[in-house]
Design a protein around this motif. Structure first.
Motif, mmCIF file in Angstrom:
data_model
loop_
_atom_site.group_PDB
_atom_site.id
_atom_site.type_symbol
_atom_site.label_atom_id
_atom_site.label_comp_id
_atom_site.label_asym_id
_atom_site.label_seq_id
_atom_site.Cartn_x
_atom_site.Cartn_y
_atom_site.Cartn_z
ATOM 1 N N PRO A 1 0.830 -1.210 0.000
ATOM 2 C CA PRO A 1 0.000 0.000 0.000
ATOM 3 C C PRO A 1 0.859 1.252 0.000
ATOM 4 O O PRO A 1 1.952 1.274 0.562
ATOM 5 C CB PRO A 1 -0.811 -0.128 1.287
ATOM 6 N N LYS A 2 0.353 2.304 -0.633
ATOM 7 C CA LYS A 2 1.068 3.575 -0.718
ATOM 8 C C LYS A 2 0.208 4.674 -0.115
ATOM 9 O O LYS A 2 -1.010 4.688 -0.291
ATOM 10 C CB LYS A 2 1.396 3.882 -2.182
ATOM 11 N N GLU A 3 0.838 5.589 0.588
ATOM 12 C CA GLU A 3 0.100 6.685 1.209
ATOM 13 C C GLU A 3 -0.537 7.577 0.149
ATOM 14 O O GLU A 3 0.007 7.774 -0.939
ATOM 15 C CB GLU A 3 1.019 7.515 2.104
ATOM 16 N N LEU A 4 -1.731 8.111 0.459
ATOM 17 C CA LEU A 4 -2.408 9.040 -0.439
ATOM 18 C C LEU A 4 -1.742 10.401 -0.410
ATOM 19 O O LEU A 4 -1.573 11.059 -1.438
ATOM 20 C CB LEU A 4 -3.881 9.187 -0.040
ATOM 21 N N ARG A 5 -1.385 10.820 0.815
ATOM 22 C CA ARG A 5 -0.748 12.117 0.966
ATOM 23 C C ARG A 5 -0.131 12.203 2.350
ATOM 24 O O ARG A 5 -0.654 11.628 3.304
ATOM 25 C CB ARG A 5 -1.763 13.258 0.778
ATOM 26 N N ILE A 6 0.981 12.885 2.460
ATOM 27 C CA ILE A 6 1.612 13.139 3.751
ATOM 28 C C ILE A 6 1.378 14.602 4.108
ATOM 29 O O ILE A 6 1.720 15.499 3.325
ATOM 30 C CB ILE A 6 3.116 12.832 3.705
ATOM 31 N N LEU A 7 0.757 14.850 5.258
ATOM 32 C CA LEU A 7 0.413 16.208 5.675
ATOM 33 C C LEU A 7 1.397 16.709 6.722
ATOM 34 O O LEU A 7 1.724 15.991 7.673
ATOM 35 C CB LEU A 7 -0.997 16.245 6.261
ATOM 36 N N ASP A 8 1.871 17.923 6.563
ATOM 37 C CA ASP A 8 2.684 18.552 7.600
ATOM 38 C C ASP A 8 1.800 18.820 8.820
ATOM 39 O O ASP A 8 0.657 19.265 8.684
ATOM 40 C CB ASP A 8 3.277 19.871 7.099
ATOM 41 N N ALA A 9 2.330 18.555 10.008
ATOM 42 C CA ALA A 9 1.536 18.733 11.227
ATOM 43 C C ALA A 9 2.373 19.391 12.313
ATOM 44 O O ALA A 9 2.612 18.806 13.381
ATOM 45 C CB ALA A 9 0.981 17.398 11.705
ATOM 46 N N PRO A 10 2.832 20.626 12.093
ATOM 47 C CA PRO A 10 3.586 21.323 13.143
ATOM 48 C C PRO A 10 2.686 21.636 14.338
ATOM 49 O O PRO A 10 1.557 22.070 14.173
ATOM 50 C CB PRO A 10 4.050 22.601 12.445
ATOM 51 N N GLY A 11 3.178 21.384 15.537
ATOM 52 C CA GLY A 11 2.383 21.650 16.726
ATOM 53 C C GLY A 11 1.510 20.492 17.152
ATOM 54 O O GLY A 11 0.694 20.635 18.068
ATOM 55 N N GLU A 43 -11.319 13.508 -0.360
ATOM 56 C CA GLU A 43 -11.772 13.476 -1.743
ATOM 57 C C GLU A 43 -11.405 14.753 -2.494
ATOM 58 O O GLU A 43 -11.079 14.730 -3.675
ATOM 59 C CB GLU A 43 -13.283 13.245 -1.791
ATOM 60 N N GLY A 44 -11.438 15.883 -1.802
ATOM 61 C CA GLY A 44 -11.138 17.143 -2.477
ATOM 62 C C GLY A 44 -9.696 17.590 -2.340
ATOM 63 O O GLY A 44 -9.268 18.536 -2.982
ATOM 64 N N THR A 45 -8.929 16.909 -1.459
ATOM 65 C CA THR A 45 -7.518 17.216 -1.176
ATOM 66 C C THR A 45 -7.304 18.664 -0.751
ATOM 67 O O THR A 45 -6.285 19.265 -1.049
ATOM 68 C CB THR A 45 -6.612 16.877 -2.386
#
Length: 261
Positions: A1-11, A43-45
């Protein structure tokens, strides 16, 4: 499996007790970053800013409504509980009465939101009512770490506490059905089975590291499994498998068969 997206999460707060992400029924992800709340549409990214609280406070838990996809509730380190419309980016209501210290345990069932407190109380609040809360339960002697309504039966709720106890409630009668101290550390990981309304699992913190399977109808534990790590959270797949996440020392995610673990 591959990630859909990696989100930055500072804090993003690093705390065993906090619950800082949740997914709505229409695939909107809520993420709490320090004193800010954001949503991300799978769905909308799109990533959207929703609201902020005072800089002196921190959001400690978030939970979407089970009946209104755009409504969520979040608790804070200072004991505030807010109802928010994430689509309109608007705070709808604040609940302050009864909260003592941080709010880390939170769950929704229809129009009822339940939250735990630092001093061990559980409050049931009807978001349609003008009253701050409708009922209170005082069973735990320390902080309530987890709360889960039964998805099949409105009468049942479970809680886990920093007093190492697992408690089952009959909400119709407003009484405790069963209380157990089989764990030897805080019980934060709790989840009802996705297939059997009478079955749930609990997991203990780093001083315990056990996973227990319970039967509400029998009011007892039916099995237990020792793990090598702190048990942090549970989920169930639609076909009845357990998704378990672990902290110290493995920090991994496992898929478990509840019949033999």
């Amino acid at each position: 499996p591959k990630e859909l997206r990696i989100l930055d999460a500072p804090g993003l707060e690093d705390s065993f007790y906090y619950n800082l992400i949740d997914m709505s029924a229409d695939n909107v992800l809520a993420v709490c970053l320090n004193n800010h709340l954001y949503t991300y549409s799978i769905e909308g990214t799109n990533t959207n800013y929703v609201t902020s609280i005072a800089e002196s406070d921190v959001i400690s838990t978030i939970k979407f409504s089970t009946t209104h996809n755009e409504i969520a509730s979040f608790g804070t380190r200072e004991g505030n509980l807010q109802l928010v419309d994430v689509a309109q980016q608007q705070i709808l209501r604040s609940f302050k009465q009864g909260n003592h210290g941080r709010v880390c345990a939170l769950d929704f069932k229809a129009s009822t939101v339940a939250n735990g407190t630092k001093v061990g109380a559980v409050y049931l609040r009807d978001i349609r009512s003008k009253e701050q809360y409708s009922k209170a339960l005082n069973v735990h002697s320390q902080e309530v770490c987890a709360l889960k309504f039964n998805p099949f039966n409105d009468n049942y709720m479970i809680s886990g506490g920093n007093d190492d106890n697992v408690v089952t409630y009959d909400l119709r009668m407003m009484k405790t059905l069963h209380k157990s101290s089989v764990h030897r550390a805080a019980v934060k990981a709790l989840c009802w089975s996705s297939q059997r309304e009478n079955i749930f699992v609990s997991g203990g913190g780093s001083g315990d590291r056990k996973i227990c399977v319970w039967d509400v109808n029998l009011s007892k534990m039916v099995s237990q499994t020792k793990t090598s790590s702190q048990v942090c959270n549970f989920g169930f797949t639609c076909d009845g498998l357990i998704i378990a996440s672990f902290g110290a020392s493995s920090s991994n995610v496992c898929l478990l068969d509840p019949s033999d673990m």
